[in-house]
Design a protein around this motif. Sequence first.
Motif, PDB file in Angstrom:
ATOM      1  N   PHE A  44       0.857  -1.179   0.000  1.00 54.62           N
ATOM      2  CA  PHE A  44       0.000   0.000   0.000  1.00 54.62           C
ATOM      3  C   PHE A  44       0.892   1.228   0.000  1.00 54.62           C
ATOM      4  CE2 PHE A  44      -2.382  -3.194   2.459  1.00 54.62           C
ATOM      5  CZ  PHE A  44      -3.589  -3.205   1.769  1.00 54.62           C
ATOM      6  N   ASP A  45       0.536   2.232  -0.776  1.00 58.68           N
ATOM      7  CA  ASP A  45       1.179   3.536  -0.665  1.00 58.68           C
ATOM      8  C   ASP A  45       0.457   4.252   0.456  1.00 58.68           C
ATOM      9  OD1 ASP A  45       2.983   3.230  -2.788  1.00 58.68           O
ATOM     10  OD2 ASP A  45       1.436   3.775  -4.244  1.00 58.68           O
ATOM     11  N   ILE A  46       1.193   4.549   1.519  1.00 60.82           N
ATOM     12  CA  ILE A  46       0.538   5.105   2.697  1.00 60.82           C
ATOM     13  C   ILE A  46       1.251   6.348   3.196  1.00 60.82           C
ATOM     14  CG2 ILE A  46      -0.436   2.933   3.486  1.00 60.82           C
ATOM     15  CD1 ILE A  46       1.890   2.698   5.429  1.00 60.82           C
ATOM     16  N   SER A  47       0.501   7.172   3.882  1.00 58.72           N
ATOM     17  CA  SER A  47       1.050   8.286   4.641  1.00 58.72           C
ATOM     18  C   SER A  47       1.011   7.852   6.101  1.00 58.72           C
ATOM     19  CB  SER A  47       0.205   9.536   4.392  1.00 58.72           C
ATOM     20  OG  SER A  47      -1.114   9.310   4.833  1.00 58.72           O
ATOM     21  N   PRO A  48       1.457   8.674   7.001  1.00 63.28           N
ATOM     22  CA  PRO A  48       1.417   8.260   8.413  1.00 63.28           C
ATOM     23  C   PRO A  48      -0.016   8.048   8.910  1.00 63.28           C
ATOM     24  CG  PRO A  48       2.939  10.059   8.111  1.00 63.28           C
ATOM     25  CD  PRO A  48       2.185   9.913   6.825  1.00 63.28           C
ATOM     26  N   SER A  49      -0.545   6.885   8.622  1.00 57.65           N
ATOM     27  CA  SER A  49      -1.880   6.521   9.092  1.00 57.65           C
ATOM     28  C   SER A  49      -1.762   5.200   9.821  1.00 57.65           C
ATOM     29  CB  SER A  49      -2.856   6.417   7.920  1.00 57.65           C
ATOM     30  OG  SER A  49      -2.437   5.416   7.018  1.00 57.65           O
ATOM     31  N   GLN A  50      -2.847   4.697  10.274  1.00 53.69           N
ATOM     32  CA  GLN A  50      -2.847   3.454  11.030  1.00 53.69           C
ATOM     33  C   GLN A  50      -3.378   2.340  10.146  1.00 53.69           C
ATOM     34  OE1 GLN A  50      -4.197   3.687  15.065  1.00 53.69           O
ATOM     35  NE2 GLN A  50      -5.337   1.808  14.844  1.00 53.69           N
ATOM     36  N   LEU A  63      -1.107  -1.883  13.033  1.00 50.14           N
ATOM     37  CA  LEU A  63       0.200  -1.286  12.779  1.00 50.14           C
ATOM     38  C   LEU A  63      -0.005   0.212  12.620  1.00 50.14           C
ATOM     39  CD1 LEU A  63       1.496  -3.670   9.973  1.00 50.14           C
ATOM     40  CD2 LEU A  63       1.834  -3.894  12.420  1.00 50.14           C
ATOM     41  N   GLY A  64       0.900   1.002  13.125  1.00 53.14           N
ATOM     42  CA  GLY A  64       0.790   2.438  12.927  1.00 53.14           C
ATOM     43  C   GLY A  64       1.314   3.206  14.113  1.00 53.14           C
ATOM     44  N   PRO A  65       1.302   4.547  14.012  1.00 45.16           N
ATOM     45  CA  PRO A  65       1.857   5.370  15.081  1.00 45.16           C
ATOM     46  C   PRO A  65       1.069   5.270  16.387  1.00 45.16           C
ATOM     47  CG  PRO A  65       0.759   6.731  13.455  1.00 45.16           C
ATOM     48  CD  PRO A  65       0.798   5.349  12.900  1.00 45.16           C
ATOM     49  N   ASN A  66      -0.179   4.842  16.324  1.00 42.56           N
ATOM     50  CA  ASN A  66      -0.992   4.701  17.537  1.00 42.56           C
ATOM     51  C   ASN A  66      -1.030   3.263  18.051  1.00 42.56           C
ATOM     52  OD1 ASN A  66      -1.687   7.444  17.389  1.00 42.56           O
ATOM     53  ND2 ASN A  66      -3.328   6.984  15.963  1.00 42.56           N
ATOM     54  N   ALA A  67      -0.318   2.364  17.374  1.00 44.56           N
ATOM     55  CA  ALA A  67      -0.265   0.962  17.797  1.00 44.56           C
ATOM     56  C   ALA A  67       0.627   0.834  19.025  1.00 44.56           C
ATOM     57  CB  ALA A  67       0.264   0.091  16.657  1.00 44.56           C
ATOM     58  N   VAL A  68       0.604  -0.342  19.639  1.00 42.84           N
ATOM     59  CA  VAL A  68       1.467  -0.623  20.781  1.00 42.84           C
ATOM     60  C   VAL A  68       2.221  -1.925  20.524  1.00 42.84           C
ATOM     61  CG1 VAL A  68       0.022   0.595  22.458  1.00 42.84           C
ATOM     62  CG2 VAL A  68      -0.382  -1.823  22.014  1.00 42.84           C
ATOM     63  N   GLY A  69       3.283  -2.159  21.271  1.00 39.68           N
ATOM     64  CA  GLY A  69       4.023  -3.422  21.188  1.00 39.68           C
ATOM     65  C   GLY A  69       4.608  -3.675  19.818  1.00 39.68           C
ATOM     66  N   THR A  70       4.433  -4.897  19.317  1.00 44.41           N
ATOM     67  CA  THR A  70       5.037  -5.277  18.037  1.00 44.41           C
ATOM     68  C   THR A  70       4.439  -4.508  16.864  1.00 44.41           C
ATOM     69  OG1 THR A  70       3.532  -7.147  17.790  1.00 44.41           O
ATOM     70  CG2 THR A  70       5.671  -7.596  18.811  1.00 44.41           C
ATOM     71  N   GLY A  71       3.180  -4.062  16.987  1.00 38.31           N
ATOM     72  CA  GLY A  71       2.573  -3.267  15.919  1.00 38.31           C
ATOM     73  C   GLY A  71       3.277  -1.934  15.734  1.00 38.31           C
ATOM     74  N   LEU A  72       3.637  -1.298  16.832  1.00 34.29           N
ATOM     75  CA  LEU A  72       4.382  -0.035  16.765  1.00 34.29           C
ATOM     76  C   LEU A  72       5.821  -0.282  16.322  1.00 34.29           C
ATOM     77  CD1 LEU A  72       4.538   3.006  17.183  1.00 34.29           C
ATOM     78  CD2 LEU A  72       4.994   2.572  19.613  1.00 34.29           C
ATOM     79  N   GLU A  73       6.425  -1.350  16.833  1.00 35.00           N
ATOM     80  CA  GLU A  73       7.800  -1.700  16.450  1.00 35.00           C
ATOM     81  C   GLU A  73       7.901  -1.946  14.952  1.00 35.00           C
ATOM     82  OE1 GLU A  73      10.585  -5.607  16.978  1.00 35.00           O
ATOM     83  OE2 GLU A  73       9.464  -4.944  18.729  1.00 35.00           O
ATOM     84  N   LYS A  76       7.631   1.355  12.982  1.00 30.43           N
ATOM     85  CA  LYS A  76       8.877   2.129  13.008  1.00 30.43           C
ATOM     86  C   LYS A  76       9.933   1.504  12.098  1.00 30.43           C
ATOM     87  CE  LYS A  76       8.277   4.087  17.618  1.00 30.43           C
ATOM     88  NZ  LYS A  76       8.764   4.074  19.011  1.00 30.43           N
ATOM     89  N   ASN A  77      10.007   0.170  12.086  1.00 32.51           N
ATOM     90  CA  ASN A  77      10.966  -0.512  11.210  1.00 32.51           C
ATOM     91  C   ASN A  77      10.640  -0.270   9.741  1.00 32.51           C
ATOM     92  OD1 ASN A  77      12.355  -1.555  13.392  1.00 32.51           O
ATOM     93  ND2 ASN A  77      11.291  -3.518  13.347  1.00 32.51           N
ATOM     94  N   THR A  87       9.391  -7.603   7.008  1.00 31.24           N
ATOM     95  CA  THR A  87       8.527  -8.720   7.357  1.00 31.24           C
ATOM     96  C   THR A  87       8.609  -8.983   8.855  1.00 31.24           C
ATOM     97  OG1 THR A  87       8.940  -9.720   5.199  1.00 31.24           O
ATOM     98  CG2 THR A  87       8.078 -11.156   6.911  1.00 31.24           C
ATOM     99  N   GLN A  88       7.455  -9.216   9.465  1.00 36.65           N
ATOM    100  CA  GLN A  88       7.428  -9.519  10.891  1.00 36.65           C
ATOM    101  C   GLN A  88       6.156 -10.301  11.205  1.00 36.65           C
ATOM    102  OE1 GLN A  88       8.388  -6.215  13.426  1.00 36.65           O
ATOM    103  NE2 GLN A  88       7.296  -7.072  15.160  1.00 36.65           N
ATOM    104  N   TRP A  89       6.268 -11.310  12.052  1.00 33.71           N
ATOM    105  CA  TRP A  89       5.106 -12.071  12.510  1.00 33.71           C
ATOM    106  C   TRP A  89       4.394 -11.285  13.601  1.00 33.71           C
ATOM    107  CZ3 TRP A  89       3.241 -16.400  10.347  1.00 33.71           C
ATOM    108  CH2 TRP A  89       4.081 -17.114   9.509  1.00 33.71           C
ATOM    109  N   HIS A  90       3.065 -11.413  13.629  1.00 34.42           N
ATOM    110  CA  HIS A  90       2.266 -10.761  14.663  1.00 34.42           C
ATOM    111  C   HIS A  90       1.265 -11.754  15.229  1.00 34.42           C
ATOM    112  CE1 HIS A  90       3.597  -6.641  13.845  1.00 34.42           C
ATOM    113  NE2 HIS A  90       3.636  -7.023  12.590  1.00 34.42           N
TER     114      HIS A  90
END
Length: 99
Positions: A44-50, A63-73, A76-77, A87-90
């Motif tokens: 997806f072409d995205i801007s800073p959204s969730q 996933l996104g700036p308002n996520a917590v834990g691995t979603g936020l990590e 940021k990656n 790529t990351q497992w959730h």
Amino acid sequence: MDLVGLSDPYVKVSLMSGEKRLKKVKTAVRAKTLEPTYNETFSFDISPSQITVYFQKVGKVVLGPNAVGTGLEHWKNMLAEEPEPVTQWHQLQPMTDRS
């Protein structure tokens, strides 16, 4: 589950901005299994959204700036490695009344 104890699961991926769905895509169906494995990529072409990923009312990943834990990590990656894929497992999180 069907009568013989199997299912035909698939995953719907929704790109959300707040409460508004911007785009949705769906994986292929994995026939007759309760333990599906998906090896599909969505871009997806995205801007800073969730981003919220819903797994057919079984659970979700945010996933996104308002996520917590691995979603936020992961978020940021992805920003740090742009434009390379990250790529990351959730683990699925429970659905809420608003989900």
